[in-house]
Design a protein around this motif. Sequence first.
Motif, short mmCIF file in Angstrom:
data_model
loop_
_atom_site.label_atom_id
_atom_site.label_comp_id
_atom_site.label_asym_id
_atom_site.label_seq_id
_atom_site.Cartn_x
_atom_site.Cartn_y
_atom_site.Cartn_z
N ASP A 106 1.28 -1.24 0.19
CA ASP A 106 0.11 0.00 0.00
C ASP A 106 0.69 1.24 -0.14
OD1 ASP A 106 -1.84 -1.47 -0.10
OD2 ASP A 106 -2.82 -1.48 2.17
N GLY A 107 0.37 2.08 -0.47
CA GLY A 107 1.16 3.61 -0.98
C GLY A 107 0.62 4.13 0.25
N GLU A 108 1.65 5.56 0.55
CA GLU A 108 0.87 6.63 1.06
C GLU A 108 0.36 7.46 1.15
OE1 GLU A 108 1.79 5.55 4.89
OE2 GLU A 108 2.67 4.10 3.61
N ALA A 109 -0.43 8.23 1.69
CA ALA A 109 -0.51 9.22 1.34
C ALA A 109 -0.01 10.31 0.29
CB ALA A 109 -1.44 10.30 2.94
N ASP A 110 1.22 10.43 0.78
CA ASP A 110 1.80 11.03 -0.07
C ASP A 110 2.74 10.87 -1.54
OD1 ASP A 110 3.89 9.67 0.68
OD2 ASP A 110 5.73 11.30 1.82
N GLY A 111 2.05 9.24 -1.48
CA GLY A 111 2.52 8.75 -3.07
C GLY A 111 3.89 8.12 -3.01
N SER A 112 4.62 8.05 -1.25
CA SER A 112 5.59 7.61 -1.73
C SER A 112 5.11 5.67 -1.45
CB SER A 112 6.29 8.33 -0.72
OG SER A 112 6.36 7.91 1.24
N LEU A 113 6.10 5.07 -0.48
CA LEU A 113 6.05 4.10 -0.21
C LEU A 113 7.02 3.79 0.87
CD1 LEU A 113 6.76 1.38 -3.26
CD2 LEU A 113 4.56 2.08 -1.63
N ASP A 114 6.27 4.06 2.10
CA ASP A 114 6.87 3.50 3.41
C ASP A 114 8.00 2.65 3.44
OD1 ASP A 114 6.20 3.90 6.91
OD2 ASP A 114 7.19 2.49 6.50
N LEU A 115 9.04 2.70 4.03
CA LEU A 115 10.22 1.96 3.78
C LEU A 115 10.29 1.41 5.09
CD1 LEU A 115 12.91 4.96 2.19
CD2 LEU A 115 12.04 3.37 1.42
N THR A 116 9.93 1.34 5.78
CA THR A 116 9.84 -0.15 6.57
C THR A 116 8.86 -1.37 6.26
OG1 THR A 116 9.67 1.64 8.93
CG2 THR A 116 9.75 -0.40 9.26
N ARG A 117 8.30 -0.42 5.45
CA ARG A 117 6.79 -1.65 5.24
C ARG A 117 7.72 -2.70 3.43
NH1 ARG A 117 0.56 -0.36 4.36
NH2 ARG A 117 0.05 0.87 6.16
N VAL A 118 8.44 -1.79 3.16
CA VAL A 118 9.06 -1.68 1.97
C VAL A 118 10.47 -2.88 2.54
CG1 VAL A 118 10.49 -1.70 0.05
CG2 VAL A 118 8.94 0.32 0.54
#
Length: 333
Positions: A106-118
């Motif tokens: 799932d992506g974050e609201a700011d368009g990024s991918l949470d790096l902890t989740r990655v």
Amino acid sequence: MSIIDLRSDTVTQPTPGMREAMWAAELGDDVYGEDPTVNRLETYLAERLGFAAALFVPTGTMSNLLALMAHCERGDEYIVGQQAHTYKYEGGGAAVLGSIQPQPIDGEADGSLDLTRVEAAIKPDDFHFARTRLLALENTMQGKVLPLDYLAAARELTTRRGLALHLDGARLFNAAVKLGVDARQITQHFDSVSVCLSKGLGAPIGSVLCGSAALIAKARRLRKMLGGGMRQAGGLAAAGLYALERQVERLADDHRHAELLADGLRELGFAIEPVQSNMVYAQVGEQAAALKAFCAERGIKLTAAPRLRMVTHLDVSGAAIGRVIEAFAAFRR
Ligand SMILES: *Cc1c(COP(=O)(O)O)cnc(C)c1O
């Protein structure tokens, strides 16, 4: 009544200067590496973005697919956002044609991918698992610009964990213009970058994949295999060169127009998401179909979606923005 098409920034017509450049382009057979204009485009963009090599391709879909297939072997995996173009809007090509397993998160609201989740999604080196090879990001992501320090953090993570890092930079230059930085400030963090010439830059066709010499050599072989080896393609490359040389700075106009549109619609009481580049998202709910039909009668083309995306581009003037706001006001009444 002139038509205002807000469905996408892919709908632009080549400008008169661009048409002249296309007509005048020197041509050769690019599969033989002999089209001087294609070669010039590839060299130009590779240098501008800080890469050793580049490859001109018909579409961004092919460009992304070539990158995924050049980075990953059969049975490898790439980590990607659920809403990312490479994952959601490219026909599942990585899996179908590359035998590459996507690992969407799932992506974050700011368009990024949470790096902890990655990082949590990276598989251990164990024969039960696909081999995680690559992280693919998108910038701009639904109009949102990824912060430079986020890109640096993504680079740090991927280097530390031995992953390659690809950017779907379909709208890379929108991000660079918005941040007011040289595009290299963005691309320096990536192993490969795909740029669309056919979006806000205003070329009729074409994308360019940039990367190392070895990666691009591999992509060139794959491009032929996929049927993307074009012959006298210099006319199209000339359009791309023209766009890169003359139609980058003007993306700021599109961003300003998007802000104007967002402000105007907000004043009318529409729920509008914050605007960062050339996309305006409005929550119109079940009014979507009626709004689309109403605007169509006034020469304004929209997509019918509850979360309505409106995209500004070089064929949408400041005056056109005024007409759109008036149409929405009339719809409200
Ligand atoms: C448009 C787009 C592409 C490529 O699309 P094509 O229509 O195949 O050129 C890739 N990524 C994003 C984010 C895009 O918007």
